[in-house]
Motif scaffolding. Structure first.
Motif, short mmCIF file in Angstrom:
data_model
loop_
_atom_site.label_atom_id
_atom_site.label_comp_id
_atom_site.label_asym_id
_atom_site.label_seq_id
_atom_site.Cartn_x
_atom_site.Cartn_y
_atom_site.Cartn_z
N ALA A 61 0.83 -1.21 0.00
CA ALA A 61 0.00 0.00 0.00
C ALA A 61 0.86 1.26 0.00
O ALA A 61 0.57 2.23 -0.70
N GLU A 89 0.52 -3.78 -6.61
CA GLU A 89 -0.86 -4.20 -6.88
C GLU A 89 -1.29 -5.39 -6.03
O GLU A 89 -2.45 -5.51 -5.67
N THR A 90 -0.37 -6.30 -5.76
CA THR A 90 -0.74 -7.55 -5.08
C THR A 90 0.44 -8.05 -4.27
O THR A 90 1.59 -7.70 -4.53
N ASP A 113 -8.85 -10.27 4.01
CA ASP A 113 -9.68 -9.25 4.66
C ASP A 113 -8.84 -8.03 5.07
O ASP A 113 -9.28 -6.89 4.95
N LYS A 147 -7.93 -6.08 1.86
CA LYS A 147 -9.07 -5.37 1.26
C LYS A 147 -9.21 -3.95 1.82
O LYS A 147 -9.63 -3.03 1.11
N GLN A 148 -8.82 -3.76 3.08
CA GLN A 148 -8.93 -2.45 3.71
C GLN A 148 -8.06 -1.40 3.03
O GLN A 148 -8.35 -0.20 3.11
N VAL A 149 -6.99 -1.85 2.37
CA VAL A 149 -6.09 -0.91 1.69
C VAL A 149 -6.06 -1.16 0.18
O VAL A 149 -5.13 -0.76 -0.51
N ASN A 150 -7.09 -1.87 -0.32
CA ASN A 150 -7.27 -2.09 -1.75
C ASN A 150 -6.10 -2.85 -2.38
O ASN A 150 -5.64 -2.52 -3.48
N ILE A 151 -5.63 -3.88 -1.69
CA ILE A 151 -4.55 -4.73 -2.18
C ILE A 151 -5.11 -6.13 -2.41
O ILE A 151 -5.98 -6.60 -1.66
N ASP A 152 -4.60 -6.82 -3.43
CA ASP A 152 -4.99 -8.20 -3.70
C ASP A 152 -3.98 -9.16 -3.09
O ASP A 152 -2.83 -8.82 -2.85
N ARG A 178 -13.24 -14.95 -1.28
CA ARG A 178 -12.89 -13.54 -1.20
C ARG A 178 -12.57 -13.04 -2.62
O ARG A 178 -11.77 -13.67 -3.32
N ASN A 202 -10.77 -10.67 -3.67
CA ASN A 202 -9.41 -10.15 -3.89
C ASN A 202 -8.34 -11.22 -3.73
O ASN A 202 -7.17 -10.92 -3.49
#
Length: 307
Positions: free
Chosen positions: A107, A112-113, A149, A152-157, A183, A185
């Motif tokens: 993040a 991205e992941t 989970d 997901k809070q920081v928009n990461i896969d 999930r 992501n």
């Protein structure tokens, strides 16, 4: 192009401490050098980021982000191979905590992941001597849910690498994992070497990639020989192993794969027939040569964007 630290796994008695010619360079230097060689993106093996002292971290994040912007190069993924499966609860807790720190770094730096294989394995090392397959599977599912989970809070896969020796070592187990983790992501990391030593004996490559479809988020590109376990597999110079690079490129194009393919060069470790590295025991650690020749080889076999 993948950025490795020196000694990425700490001790490695069989092969000796793993080192490469960029191992002592800064992340910023590596990003700029990878851009110089014409790559569109990079990824980082997480211990390279862990090497940063707390007082160095924020400044290096700024430098890496500035280099990414100036050179128009993307940070594709962080490889944070860590422990999800073990009878030692404290190792598992530490492994999950390490993966969450890698998510934080992703993040911060704009990756991205975050990728992991489900260490410590199951078949290699043979944890089935200490725990049932049901117990191991439950550990994989619950750990993946927990980190997904968090991410997901920081928009990461989160990408789980299908790899020999682990309990996620074929297409069936990967699809089952997606279903039970449930999930959006969570994705799969395709290791090209693993697919030709471990997946192909059970299923044609194009069929395997088609079954994974849009759940493929990361592709690690290497050549490999050996058997479908960790101890008897060796990473070799492109073209010297089992991988049909043209076939894999076609398979990814057929599913309209839109993400990154990373040159994951690991045969810079001097090893033997038992150990990690080329079967001859002579490693190639010159990453300037690897960066040039790997890109040339892959483009000859249908990789990369068309002119």
């Amino acid at each position: 192009m993948e950025i490795w630290p020196n000694m990425p796994w700490g001790r490695l008695e069989i092969a000796g401490p793993a080192a490469n010619s960029w191992g002592n360079k800064s992340l910023e230097w590596c990003v700029n050098t990878i851009a110089d060689y014409g790559y569109e993106g990079f990824d980082v093996v997480y211990p390279k980021i862990m090497e940063l002292r707390p007082h160095e971290y924020e400044d290096e994040v700024k430098k890496v982000r500035a280099a990414m912007s100036k050179r128009n190069i993307a940070f594709a993924s962080i490889g944070a191979h860590t422990t999800f499966v073990t009878p030692r609860y404290f190792d598992r807790e530490n492994g999950i905590a390490k993966f969450k720190k890698a998510i934080d770094a992703a993040a911060d730096m704009g990756a991205e992941t975050v990728v992991t294989l489900v260490g410590d394995g199951y078949y290699d090392p043979p944890l089935y001597n200490l725990m049932t397959r049901k117990e191991a599977w439950n550990q994989v599912v619950t750990a993946t849910q927990e980190v997904a989970d968090y991410a997901k809070q920081v928009n990461i896969d989160v990408s789980i690498e299908l790899i020999q020796g682990t309990i996620i070592n074929d297409i069936q187990s990967t699809l089952k994992l997606f279903e039970q983790v449930d999930r959006p992501n969570v994705y799969c990391c395709v290791d090209v070497g693993t697919f030709y030593t471990t997946v192909k004996p059970k299923m044609p490559i194009k069929e395997a990639i088609k079954k994974l479809g849009d759940r493929v988020k990361v592709v690690h590109v290497k050549d490999e020989v050996g058997f479908p376990n960790i101890m008897q597999s060796q990473h070799v110079w492109f073209g010297g192993g089992f991988v049909d690079f043209t076939e894999m490129a076609e398979a990814l194009k057929e599913i309209n794969y839109q993400h990154f393919n990373a040159v994951e060069w690991e045969a810079w470790q001097a090893g033997g027939l038992f150990g990690v590295g080329e079967p001859s025991g002579i490693g190639l650690n010159d990453f300037d040569r690897v960066a040039v020749e790997a890109k040339e080889f892959l483009e000859e076999h249908g990789w990369g964007k068309p002119e």
